[in-house]
Scaffold this motif. Structure first.
Motif, PDB file in Angstrom:
ATOM      1  N   HIS A   1     -41.087  57.621 -16.192  1.00 34.12           N
ATOM      2  CA  HIS A   1     -42.343  57.002 -15.741  1.00 34.12           C
ATOM      3  C   HIS A   1     -42.799  57.594 -14.410  1.00 34.12           C
ATOM      4  CE1 HIS A   1     -45.434  54.172 -14.949  1.00 34.12           C
ATOM      5  NE2 HIS A   1     -44.732  53.270 -14.295  1.00 34.12           N
TER       6      HIS A   1
ATOM      7  N   SER B   1     -42.729  50.060 -22.727  1.00 34.65           N
ATOM      8  CA  SER B   1     -42.007  49.208 -21.776  1.00 34.65           C
ATOM      9  C   SER B   1     -42.908  48.598 -20.714  1.00 34.65           C
ATOM     10  CB  SER B   1     -40.886  50.019 -21.099  1.00 34.65           C
ATOM     11  OG  SER B   1     -41.416  50.977 -20.190  1.00 34.65           O
TER      12      SER B   1
ATOM     13  N   SER C   1     -35.933  55.394 -18.380  1.00 26.54           N
ATOM     14  CA  SER C   1     -37.374  55.251 -18.611  1.00 26.54           C
ATOM     15  C   SER C   1     -38.146  55.212 -17.300  1.00 26.54           C
ATOM     16  CB  SER C   1     -37.641  53.985 -19.422  1.00 26.54           C
ATOM     17  OG  SER C   1     -37.017  54.059 -20.682  1.00 26.54           O
TER      18      SER C   1
ATOM     19  N   PRO D   1     -39.756  49.600 -16.007  1.00 25.53           N
ATOM     20  CA  PRO D   1     -39.149  49.437 -17.331  1.00 25.53           C
ATOM     21  C   PRO D   1     -37.790  48.753 -17.304  1.00 25.53           C
ATOM     22  CG  PRO D   1     -40.064  51.641 -17.073  1.00 25.53           C
ATOM     23  CD  PRO D   1     -40.102  51.005 -15.715  1.00 25.53           C
TER      24      PRO D   1
ATOM     25  N   VAL E   1     -41.921  54.722 -22.490  1.00 26.84           N
ATOM     26  CA  VAL E   1     -42.404  54.238 -21.187  1.00 26.84           C
ATOM     27  C   VAL E   1     -43.639  53.367 -21.388  1.00 26.84           C
ATOM     28  CG1 VAL E   1     -43.324  54.910 -18.936  1.00 26.84           C
ATOM     29  CG2 VAL E   1     -41.450  56.225 -19.965  1.00 26.84           C
TER      30      VAL E   1
END
Length: 450
Positions: A410, A91, A406, A55, A88
């Protein structure tokens, strides 16, 4: 934006110093800082494994134009926001690019065309201050401190008036709409707004929104698990963003949570919330899949035996499911006859497999649950405001660090919820009710530093 922040800070020091009309008369900028993804980059991760998609490469912090304010809408100066899995997914452009959502929404009306842009301002949580409202807004005045839930609906169809989640135009703000909360200003429908809990900081108040309302509907509401006192509730990821609230709701509602966690540190968090029945997956070593294509029913049975050992021989009434593919077969198996599996996500995979004999022959139910309607969101926020349910904030990042935040979510390197400071210059600001805060300080900080 500095003059807006100055007005908010002045009002925080003396609420009488800045009246609603003063906020309404503040000059609004033509552009503002926001976290975005770009439509021309949707193929940037083509051929890259999901876990390896970063991300930090796709999320941008940049100036964007302030959108037009429409009827029934509000501008909110965002003091803090938070990271959810939907940011997430946005992205890394999985399972699909969100620009398809924006294009479909843009075709709905002249007003919704604003959302169809080559960039997407993301984020589905906020805590902040109302700056200006559009025509027809009567409930919220400029200068009011608010949080926002992420349900966006049009309510022009009959289906949405019994349960607003059933509206044909139901969307998640900041994911399926533009102008989300990871920004200095957000555009929301005014009926997304709720009072900010007065005993919380900006970042604490921003963090429950999406996951708290989701957990409330999935477990407590008649639209979800319809939990009652004494129910045995299996909570996967019991100390995580969703599971941390599910555990609290089970305890708060007189149910018995059986908390599944992955290590001792997370087990300690569950115990600190008051949970007593803990299953540590790293100690038990469950392997529900023999290989990519074959599940192991013996492992389901071993989990069921462990649950009965903890409960004194009773099975599960409600499963709070969100891992998905990895755990779903086990969840269906361990649920009691007539029990309920509620599911709101599939973080380990969307293609679930389970043995249907254990479902149909034992009259079990699978109930789908997605976010929450207006009333459920309001009730969930009310419980936070009363100090009965607490934030699960573990760490706060600056807006410039949102890519790293992020990435941590993730890769599941976080615990509870991860906050993001937007306009707020530092953590710890925004508390109004210090007496209530003092009563719950340990619970508020339970996830901090974990």
């Amino acid at each position: 934006m500095q003059h807006i922040l100055d007005a908010i800070m002045a009002a925080s020091e003396d609420p009488r110093s800045t009246a609603a009309e003063d906020f309404a008369n503040l000059a609004l900028p033509e552009s503002y800082r926001a976290v975005t993804v770009h439509e021309d980059e949707v193929d940037m991760f083509e051929g890259v494994a999901t876990r390896d998609k970063d991300p930090r490469k796709s999320l941008h912090v940049e100036d964007v134009a302030l959108p037009e304010l429409g009827p029934g809408e509000a501008y909110v100066a965002v003091m803090a926001s938070a990271i959810n899995y939907n940011t997430v997914w946005t992205s890394i452009f999985e399972p699909v690019s969100t620009f398809g959502f924006l294009k479909r929404y843009g075709r709905l009306s002249e007003l919704t065309k604003r959302h169809d842009l080559p960039y997407h301002v993301v984020g589905s949580d906020l805590a902040g201050v109302v700056l200006k409202t559009g025509p027809g807004v009567t409930k919220w005045q400029p200068g009011t401190e608010v949080v926002a839930h992420c349900l966006s609906v049009e309510l022009e169809d009959a289906e949405g008036h019994d349960d607003s989640m059933m509206d044909p135009q139901q969307r998640i703000w900041g994911f399926e709409t533009n102008f989300g909360g990871l920004a200095h200003i957000a555009l929301v429908k005014s009926n997304q707004l709720m009072p900010k809990p007065a005993h919380l900081t900006w970042e604490e108040a921003a963090s429950p929104g999406l996951v708290n309302s989701t957990a409330y509907r999935q477990l407590v509401s008649k639209n979800g698990g319809n939990m009652k006192q004494g129910d045995n509730v299996l909570v996967w990821g019991a100390s995580g963003g969703l599971g941390g609230f599910a555990t609290q709701y089970a305890l708060n509602g007189g149910a018995v949570p059986i908390c599944v966690v992955s290590n001792n540190e997370k087990a300690d968090i569950a115990r600190s919330m008051g949970a007593e029945l803990i299953i540590n997956r790293s100690e038990e070593g469950y392997k529900f899949w023999k290989d990519e294509h074959t599940q192991d029913p013996q492992e389901w049975k071993r989990l069921g035996a462990k649950i009965r050992e903890l409960t004194g021989g009773e099975d599960i009434d409600i499963v709070f499911e969100h891992p998905g593919r990895e755990t779903f077969g086990a969840s269906v198996y361990v649920t009691r006859k007539g029990g309920t599996i509620t599911t709101c996500a599939s973080t380990t995979g969307y293609m679930h497999e389970y043995d249907n004999r254990y479902l149909w022959m034992n009259l079990k139910r699978i109930v789908s649950s997605h976010f929450a309607n207006y009333r459920e969101s309001w009730e969930a926020n009310r419980l936070v405001a009363k100090g009965m349910i607490h934030p699960t904030l573990s760490r706060t990042y600056s807006m410039d660090e949102v890519g790293q935040a992020s990435l941590d979510v993730h890769h599941n390197l976080h615990q509870g919820k991860v906050g993001v400071l937007c306009l707020a210059p530092e953590e710890g600001l925004g508390v109004r009710d210090h007496e209530l805060r003092a009563q719950h300080l340990d619970a508020i900080n339970r996830f901090r530093g974990v």
